[in-house]
Scaffold this active site. Structure first.
Site, mmCIF file in Angstrom:
data_model
loop_
_atom_site.group_PDB
_atom_site.id
_atom_site.type_symbol
_atom_site.label_atom_id
_atom_site.label_comp_id
_atom_site.label_asym_id
_atom_site.label_seq_id
_atom_site.Cartn_x
_atom_site.Cartn_y
_atom_site.Cartn_z
ATOM 1 N N GLY A 95 3.667 -3.566 -3.846
ATOM 2 C CA GLY A 95 3.510 -3.938 -5.283
ATOM 3 C C GLY A 95 3.795 -2.932 -6.166
ATOM 4 N N ARG A 96 2.883 -1.763 -5.981
ATOM 5 C CA ARG A 96 3.281 -0.391 -6.663
ATOM 6 C C ARG A 96 4.460 0.138 -6.480
ATOM 7 N NH1 ARG A 96 -1.370 2.976 -7.523
ATOM 8 N NH2 ARG A 96 -2.188 1.899 -5.747
ATOM 9 N N CYS A 133 -14.379 5.228 -27.121
ATOM 10 C CA CYS A 133 -15.569 5.798 -27.554
ATOM 11 C C CYS A 133 -16.226 6.429 -26.363
ATOM 12 C CB CYS A 133 -16.315 4.745 -28.470
ATOM 13 S SG CYS A 133 -15.815 4.362 -29.920
ATOM 14 N N GLY A 140 0.605 -1.480 -0.157
ATOM 15 C CA GLY A 140 -0.033 -0.073 -0.080
ATOM 16 C C GLY A 140 0.949 1.059 -0.154
ATOM 17 N N TYR A 175 -0.552 -1.531 -12.024
ATOM 18 C CA TYR A 175 -1.844 -1.475 -12.505
ATOM 19 C C TYR A 175 -2.313 -0.899 -13.490
ATOM 20 C CZ TYR A 175 -1.659 -2.834 -7.308
ATOM 21 O OH TYR A 175 -1.395 -3.306 -6.266
#
Ligand code: LLP
Length: 463
Positions: free
Chosen positions: A322-323, A391, A278, A421
């Site tokens: 992770g990030r 679109c 986190g 992510y």
């Protein structure tokens, strides 16, 4: 995510639209090392290179849009976490941020463990040679098939997320003649300061078992009675893209007090705690992330202090960034297409990708930076919104940023800090072909996830 309203600076156009955006950098050609991967630099001819290769060469060889990951930076960040936490703690890279077989091998070589949260991630990890006992298996609704595969493979731990799962995993392990090492995921009741969709420790959401009303203690009590399980510890993950350490500290205190309660009630001192992932990264120059050694120090001190006070042996700590490992190591390279100036508003710059390769802006209102990377420019800054080719009008990659006003179709622009992510949440919306991931290191570039092709799309369409 920090965000501030700035008055028009000296280099702004005279009239700027309403909105919240940071002032343009004094030099739009400068690359802030906070948001760019370690080996990214401007070369003498003004273009940008990564790992010693300039982006024009990369674009020619691999096409755009494409993600380029700086392998040197990835390894350095993985190592920094490993070193910061030392031998008394374990670092589990959270594969959901981005996973491929090359990444699994880098992690293995750098001495990290791996957190997976699906059968697909588990299969990727095993197929690339990550030893099963270094894998943690997560998820709030693991299937019987996934659990069976994980137990059969011999994963180091399964993180149990509900009362039903305690029984389910115990039953599967027992029927396979195994005793599965497990942690119990608890929700500590912290409101993490981040986007609602990525906060996970308040009570009203789907993950974990609440500490507050004694549910977590009851879950541990039940798990301890089941032969198929070896309860090794407690797990807490409070959310993602968090800068404030206070939430982690409260979580650590509450987890340790649960350990003390378990010791008092069952005479068992659980040997491990996992404090999740986190930690926030810099997406723009306004963000100020913490370094791994600061985080390790803060968490280590608080756990030791609380354990001493409760007369508990200090448990082995693990974390799951992770990030913070992969996020800053990659950028997405796009080619500029249509440029549409809207008088008195802003200029819309369309690129050849969009929400299919980066959904984070649409989903979390995430902020990103952007730079012209195929050349330098001394033109005045113009306020832009970088949009994709999908679109819908929510197809925004960078909501508010400044690019030089001589930007033209065919220029290459890059969005940094897209390692986490982005590819892992990429979609085929509008039958977009998901971009490749190219690893660059010491003058060599190689595809680690190839670009999707129309044949790939059509192969699934069997109607
Ligand atoms: N451990 C567990 C149990 C998790 O659920 C997560 C992330 C992590 C570790 C790693 O968190 P990190 O260090 O990467 O923040 N798609 C969202 C983020 C979702 C995070 C889900 N869980 C985003 O793009 O911001």
């Amino acid at each position: 995510m920090s965000r501030s309203a700035h008055p028009a600076g000296p280099r702004h156009a005279d009239v700027l639209p309403e909105g919240h955006y940071s002032a343009p950098a004094d030099d739009l050609n400068a690359l802030d090392p906070k948001v760019w991967a370690q080996t990214v630099t401007r070369t003498e001819d003004g273009s940008v290179s990564v790992g010693g290769i300039d982006v024009a060469t990369l674009a020619e060889q691999f096409g755009t849009p494409a993600y380029f990951v700086d392998e040197t930076d990835f390894r350095a960040r993985a190592r920094a976490w490993r070193t910061a936490f030392g031998h008394d703690a374990d670092v589990f890279y959270a594969g959901k941020a981005f996973l491929s077989r090359a990444v699994v091998r880098w992690l293995h070589e750098e001495g990290l463990n791996l957190d997976v949260c699906s059968g697909g991630e588990l299969a990727t990890a095993l197929s690339a040679g990550m030893p099963a006992d270094r894998i943690a298996f997560h998820g709030n609704n693991k299937s019987v098939e996934e659990i069976t595969k994980a137990v059969e493979a011999g994963v180091g731990r399964i993180v149990l997320d509900s009362f039903q799962e305690i029984v389910r995993v115990a039953h599967i392990a027992q029927s396979l003649g195994r005793r599965q090492r497990v942690q119990i995921r608890v929700t500590v009741g912290v409101e993490a300061h981040t986007h609602e969709f990525i906060a996970t420790a308040h009570e009203d959401q789907k993950f974990g078992i609440a500490l507050a009303d004694g549910q977590a203690a009851e879950a541990v009590r039940r798990a301890l009675t089941l032969d198929g399980l070896e309860v090794i510890g407690i797990h807490s993950h409070i959310g993602s893209q968090i800068f404030d350490m206070a939430g982690f500290e409260v979580a650590a205190r509450r987890v340790v007090s649960l350990l003390a309660q378990i010791r008092d009630e069952h005479g068992v001192e659980l040997p491990e705690i996992d404090l999740g992932g986190g930690l926030g990264i810099a997406y723009t120059s306004d963000d100020d992330p913490r370094e791994p050694h600061e985080i390790a120090k803060a968490l280590g001190e608080i756990v030791t202090r609380e354990c001493e006070a409760a007369k508990l042996r200090t448990p082995r700590i693990s974390v799951e960034p992770g990030r913070a490992i992969v996020g800053p190591t990659a950028f997405t390279l796009y080619e500029v297409g249509t440029i549409k100036p809207l008088e008195g508003l802003r200029t819309y710059v369309s690129v050849d990708g969009g929400m299919s390769d980066n959904i984070r802006t649409a989903l979390y209102d995430a902020e990103y930076s952007v730079a012209l990377v195929s050349r330098t420019s001394d033109a005045e800054p113009m306020l832009v919104r970088v949009v994709g080719k999908h679109c819908e009008s929510g197809d925004i990659v960078v909501k508010d940023a400044f690019l030089p006003s001589d930007l033209a179709p065919g220029d290459l622009i890059a969005v940094p800090a897209t390692g986490a992510y982005c590819r892992s949440m990429a979609s085929n919306y509008n039958h977009a072909l998901r971009p490749p991931v190219v690893a660059v290191r010491d003058g060599e570039a190689r595809v680690i996830v190839r670009r999707e092709t129309e044949e790939d799309l059509l192969r699934l369409d069997v109607g």
